[in-house]
Design an enzyme around this catalytic site. Structure first.
Site, short mmCIF file in Angstrom:
data_model
loop_
_atom_site.label_atom_id
_atom_site.label_comp_id
_atom_site.label_asym_id
_atom_site.label_seq_id
_atom_site.Cartn_x
_atom_site.Cartn_y
_atom_site.Cartn_z
N ASN A 176 0.86 -1.20 0.00
CA ASN A 176 0.00 0.00 0.00
C ASN A 176 0.89 1.24 0.00
O ASN A 176 2.11 1.14 -0.04
CB ASN A 176 -0.95 -0.02 1.20
N ASP B 32 -3.87 -6.87 5.07
CA ASP B 32 -4.80 -7.79 5.73
C ASP B 32 -4.78 -9.18 5.09
O ASP B 32 -5.22 -10.15 5.70
CB ASP B 32 -6.23 -7.23 5.64
N PRO C 274 -2.71 -12.38 10.13
CA PRO C 274 -3.08 -12.13 11.52
C PRO C 274 -3.28 -10.63 11.75
O PRO C 274 -2.68 -9.81 11.04
CB PRO C 274 -1.87 -12.63 12.31
N PHE D 156 -4.27 3.07 14.84
CA PHE D 156 -4.74 4.04 13.85
C PHE D 156 -5.90 3.39 13.10
O PHE D 156 -5.99 2.16 13.04
CB PHE D 156 -3.63 4.37 12.85
N LYS E 117 -13.02 -0.41 15.81
CA LYS E 117 -11.67 -0.99 15.91
C LYS E 117 -11.09 -0.76 17.31
O LYS E 117 -10.35 -1.60 17.83
CB LYS E 117 -10.76 -0.38 14.85
N LYS F 232 -10.04 -4.22 19.01
CA LYS F 232 -8.59 -4.49 19.17
C LYS F 232 -8.13 -4.18 20.59
O LYS F 232 -6.93 -4.16 20.86
CB LYS F 232 -7.81 -3.69 18.13
O1 PMT Z 1 2.86 6.11 6.54
P1 PMT Z 1 2.23 7.40 6.05
O2 PMT Z 1 2.41 7.61 4.57
O3 PMT Z 1 2.67 8.58 6.88
O4 PMT Z 1 0.65 7.27 6.23
C1 PMT Z 1 0.09 7.22 7.51
C2 PMT Z 1 -1.03 6.18 7.61
C3 PMT Z 1 -2.18 6.55 6.69
C4 PMT Z 1 -0.50 4.79 7.22
C5 PMT Z 1 -1.47 6.17 9.12
O5 PMT Z 1 -1.96 7.46 9.44
C6 PMT Z 1 -2.56 5.15 9.37
O6 PMT Z 1 -3.74 5.38 9.23
N1 PMT Z 1 -2.13 3.92 9.78
C7 PMT Z 1 -3.03 2.74 9.94
C8 PMT Z 1 -3.16 2.01 8.63
C9 PMT Z 1 -4.08 0.79 8.76
O7 PMT Z 1 -3.64 -0.31 8.54
O8 PMT Z 1 -5.29 1.08 9.21
P2 PMT Z 1 -6.44 -0.04 9.46
O9 PMT Z 1 -7.67 0.75 9.75
O10 PMT Z 1 -6.51 -1.01 8.33
O11 PMT Z 1 -5.94 -0.82 10.75
C10 PMT Z 1 -6.35 -0.46 12.07
C11 PMT Z 1 -5.22 -0.72 13.05
O12 PMT Z 1 -4.91 -2.12 13.09
C12 PMT Z 1 -3.92 -0.02 12.73
O13 PMT Z 1 -3.34 0.41 13.94
C13 PMT Z 1 -3.06 -1.09 12.05
O14 PMT Z 1 -1.67 -0.89 12.30
C14 PMT Z 1 -3.57 -2.35 12.75
N2 PMT Z 1 -3.55 -3.56 11.91
C15 PMT Z 1 -4.20 -3.63 10.73
C16 PMT Z 1 -4.20 -4.80 10.01
C17 PMT Z 1 -3.51 -5.94 10.53
N3 PMT Z 1 -3.48 -7.09 9.85
N4 PMT Z 1 -2.87 -5.84 11.69
C18 PMT Z 1 -2.88 -4.68 12.40
O15 PMT Z 1 -2.28 -4.61 13.48
#
Ligand code: PMT
Length: 409
Positions: free
Chosen positions: A220, A289, A316, A335, A349, A353
């Site tokens: 991504n 994911d 995971p 995030f 979330k 989480k």
């Molecule tokens: O890196 P940059 O270019 O500065 O951009 C910043 C950002 C957009 C990446 C950052 O601000 C951000 O939003 N990060 C979270 C990205 C993400 O995976 O979001 P999510 O909504 O899909 O996941 C929610 C949370 O679960 C996140 O804390 C993520 O790290 C975590 N996660 C997600 C998927 C997974 N398989 N395991 C996880 O731990």
């Protein structure tokens, strides 16, 4: 009524210096009050005025209040042999321009240095803060907004103007923010906070790469900027920082332990190895994911016009896995990168989480999310939420860490 300023203990040996730039707007007189508020906190203030500012308040007023000569004219003969704008630029611990007109904002954004103030601010290596004040139409003009976004992306602190009745008779955005708020923001920047000493902080940043074959992968647009800014800010505040980083092309912050990962499974393994010893875990990484069920051992060839299907299996969830093992004395922040129903998805979330706070960003908004220097986030806890304006990722990092410390207080 403005909140009283938080006192700053001042060692005379290390008296901080603010260079206060005053530009030509009706709010120029309020700069006198900002100067006084800073002085009351033991700050030495030097004033630089534009010629237009002198139409509103005389240099004599600022000279009397500050106890220092006021710089206006680049070519005035100096009392000493220092090059005046360079000397002031070097002396500053903070360069504050209040009020900042659309004109100085435009010059700063474009790199124009044609008078004492614009040359001095360009020469400084100190943090720069501006408090804009202008007519609503001028503030909302796309040129001004674009210039503000440019300055924010370069790390300039912007004290967003308030909305209210303006001196020109209009009502709307563009009113200089309350002087006490401006002085407090200046003090916050001047305070070299060491309020995270003794804390161990783990930050995750950047994307993952899930291989399809030896040359291709699923990934991504995460640049790592957000997570790196958090790691840098926590290290500056005295924390012992471990930064788990995906493949990115930005400079790692100084003084933090770097742990690289490539895939979501690797991120999970690295995170599990050090999560128990952490006080704070902040997960800004963007892990994939899904991954391919099979990684082709050789480069996948074209299918001769046929469609191709790649079977994906779920990875995971790192945050949820860590969340299940969270101790009561740990603070976990995640995030949420969303494109719709941002707050509702983020709250879901937060619970799922087992996080203490989630930082929601709408990654479709210009200036927010992936691969830009700024972000627009809402900090959501179990007790409430705080929407922040467009800020540099460095400032967002500071606000996240402030919120983490508030949660731990
Ligand atoms: O890196 P940059 O270019 O500065 O951009 C910043 C950002 C957009 C990446 C950052 O601000 C951000 O939003 N990060 C979270 C990205 C993400 O995976 O979001 P999510 O909504 O899909 O996941 C929610 C949370 O679960 C996140 O804390 C993520 O790290 C975590 N996660 C997600 C998927 C997974 N398989 N395991 C996880 O731990």
């Amino acid at each position: 009524m403005s909140a009283p300023l938080k006192a700053m203990s001042v060692n005379p040996q290390s008296k901080k210096c603010v260079v206060l730039g005053v530009t030509g707007g009706i709010a120029a007189y309020k700069a006198c009050e900002i100067l006084r508020l800073l002085q009351k906190q033991g700050i030495d203030v030097f004033v630089v005025m534009t010629k237009n500012a002198c139409q509103f308040v005389t240099p004599l007023t600022f000279e009397t209040l500050s106890g220092h000569p006021v710089a206006v004219d680049t070519f005035a003969r100096p009392a000493t042999w220092e090059v005046e704008h360079i000397a002031l630029a070097k002396r500053a611990d903070l360069f504050l321009i209040a009020p900042a007109t659309a004109n100085i904002i435009g010059k700063m954004a474009c790199g124009i240095a044609d008078d004492m103030l614009s040359t001095t601010v360009m020469a400084t290596r100190a943090p720069v803060m501006i408090a804009p004040a202008m007519n609503t139409g001028m503030w909302e003009n796309p040129a001004t907004q674009q210039n503000i976004a440019t300055l924010v992306s370069r790390g300039v602190h912007v004290v967003t103007p308030a909305t209210g009745h303006l001196a020109c008779g209009d009502s709307g955005a563009g009113k200089l923010e309350d002087v006490a708020v401006i002085a407090q923001r200046a003090l916050d920047v001047l305070r070299a906070k060491r309020d995270m000493e003794g804390l161990r902080v783990m930050v995750t940043a950047g994307p993952t790469r899930e291989a399809l074959d030896p040359v291709r992968y699923i990934s991504n647009r995460s640049s790592g900027k957000m997570g790196y800014a958090i790691a840098r800010a926590a290290q500056r505040r005295g924390a012992q920082v471990t930064l788990l980083t995906g493949p990115v092309s930005i400079e790692p912050p100084q003084g933090v332990q770097i742990v690289p990962f490539m895939t979501t499974q690797e991120l999970l393994d690295r995170a599990l190895a050090c999560a128990q010893e952490q006080d704070v875990i902040i997960q800004s990484a963007a892990p994939a994911d899904y991954r391919a069920r099979e990684i082709a051992p050789q480069k996948i060839k074209k299918q001769g016009g046929e469609d191709m299907t790649i079977e994906l299996v779920e990875n995971p969830d790192v945050a949820a896995t860590l969340g299940r093992a969270k101790r009561g004395d740990q603070t976990f922040v995640g995030f949420a990168a969303e494109t719709n129903d941002v707050l509702a998805h983020a709250r879901g979330k937060l619970i799922k989480k087992n996080l203490d706070m989630i930082v929601a960003n709408d990654v479709t908004t210009p200036g927010a999310g992936f691969d830009v220097n700024t972000n627009i986030v809402t900090l959501i806890t179990r007790d409430g939420s705080e929407a922040l304006p467009l800020l540099s990722k460095d400032e967002v990092a500071v606000r996240i860490l402030d919120a983490v410390l508030a949660l731990r207080a």
